[in-house]
Design an enzyme around this catalytic site. Structure first.
Site, short mmCIF file in Angstrom:
data_model
loop_
_atom_site.label_atom_id
_atom_site.label_comp_id
_atom_site.label_asym_id
_atom_site.label_seq_id
_atom_site.Cartn_x
_atom_site.Cartn_y
_atom_site.Cartn_z
NE ARG A 59 0.53 17.01 -23.66
CZ ARG A 59 1.20 15.86 -23.81
NH1 ARG A 59 1.66 15.22 -22.76
NH2 ARG A 59 1.40 15.36 -25.01
NE ARG A 85 -2.60 8.58 -22.79
CZ ARG A 85 -1.70 9.50 -23.04
NH1 ARG A 85 -1.66 10.60 -22.32
NH2 ARG A 85 -0.81 9.35 -24.00
CG HIS A 159 1.29 10.81 -16.81
ND1 HIS A 159 1.64 12.13 -16.75
CD2 HIS A 159 1.98 10.30 -17.86
CE1 HIS A 159 2.50 12.41 -17.72
NE2 HIS A 159 2.72 11.31 -18.41
CG ASP A 203 10.87 11.07 -19.71
OD1 ASP A 203 10.33 10.52 -18.73
OD2 ASP A 203 10.56 10.83 -20.90
CD GLU A 261 4.40 10.44 -15.06
OE1 GLU A 261 4.17 9.30 -15.48
OE2 GLU A 261 4.98 11.31 -15.73
#
Ligand code: BG6
Length: 287
Positions: A59, A85, A159, A203, A261
């Site tokens: 995170r 990832r 990201h 978002d 991002e």
């Protein structure tokens, strides 16, 4: 002064720059987790609650989303943001001129023989990720090559989690008049009017190739985010309730982070014919 291969909490490489600067990247996900130029507050944010465990997403830092974004365009793919990832990438090159100019370049590679069962995206590929740490900027570059004999299509994102003084006080410049998908409201075709400020869960996927400036009055600095090979800019902050619902995210940590991002997602995936290469770049400059 040289860099160090480290194993704690995950394998990777770290370097010190000047008296107080720090750079760090993990093999898992080729994930940058620290860029702090000497004399500055950290620029890249990492949660104190992140799991730091093999095979678990981190995170914070700069997760590389590939070959899909989120749960994929039909919402049915797992793990979230693609398999890259969670994989250990191969550290293929390290260039250290820390003593001379404070620069440090790390290169990682990944391909389908390393990612094993790719039932959800069964294609040969070669990915090369380069992180260039300097006292002035962090340069990120993801090159993906189609090494197979058929066309391939994928989504991707760098990201990037930025550390900010107080997300409610930052101003995000550069997106005026750009259209966006609002994933919180569930709407499409919205048009940004003026600068963006964060006043709740955010978002958004902007159709934008523009440079973005994050003006941070609390830390007294601007972060200039430029990019190339990217059709979308994603802006994300979970705000109060979503942060509280995530077990790898401190309840109050949303104040200090903001994701900007560089992506190719939704109606702008990357399509490569055999032998073609796509290069996605993002650069974060401290101003
Ligand atoms: C953002 C997405 O890029 O990443 C959000 O737009 C998502 O929808 C966020 O919630 C974090 O994703 P994850 O898988 O790291 O929790």
């Amino acid at each position: 002064m040289a860099y160090e291969i480290t194993d704690n909490p995950l394998r990777g490489v770290e370097a010190k720059q000047g008296t107080s600067g720090h750079y760090g990247i993990f093999d898992q996900g080729a994930q940058v987790w620290s860029w702090q130029p000497a004399g500055a507050e950290p620029v890249i944010w990492m949660s104190e609650k992140s799991w730091f465990a093999e095979g678990q997403p981190l995170r914070g830092g700069v997760p590389i989303c590939f070959p899909w974004f989120g749960p994929g365009r039909h919402g049915d793919l797992y793990p979230m943001h693609g398999f890259a990832r969670l994989q250990n990438w191969h550290m293929s090159d390290v260039k250290d001129t820390l003593d001379r100019d404070g620069r440090f370049i790390v290169e990682y590679t990944l391909n389908e023989s390393m990612t094993g069962d790719q039932a959800q995206w069964p294609h040969p590929y070669r990915a090369v990720f380069q992180a260039k740490f300097t006292p002035e900027y962090l340069g990120l570059e993801l090159r993906v090559e189609n090494v197979g004999s058929e066309e391939i299509t994928f989504d991707e994102a760098l990201h990037t989690y930025l550390h900010v003084g107080d997300v409610a006080q930052v101003t995000i410049r550069g997106l005026d008049q750009e259209t966006y998908v609002d994933k919180v409201a569930g709407t499409e075709g919205e048009v940004q009017s003026g600068d963006l400020t964060i006043t709740g869960e955010t978002d958004r996927v902007y159709a934008s190739t523009a440079e973005v400036v994050v003006h941070d009055p609390v830390l007294g600095r601007d972060l200039v985010i430029s990019k190339s090979g990217s059709a979308n800019t994603v802006v994300w902050n979970p705000w109060i309730d979503k942060a509280a619902a995530m077990s790898d995210f401190g309840d109050d940590e949303w104040h200090q982070m903001l994701c900007i991002e560089a992506a190719n997602v939704l109606d702008a995936p990357v399509v490569l014919r055999p032998g073609e290469i796509h290069c996605l770049k993002q650069r974060i400059t401290l101003a």
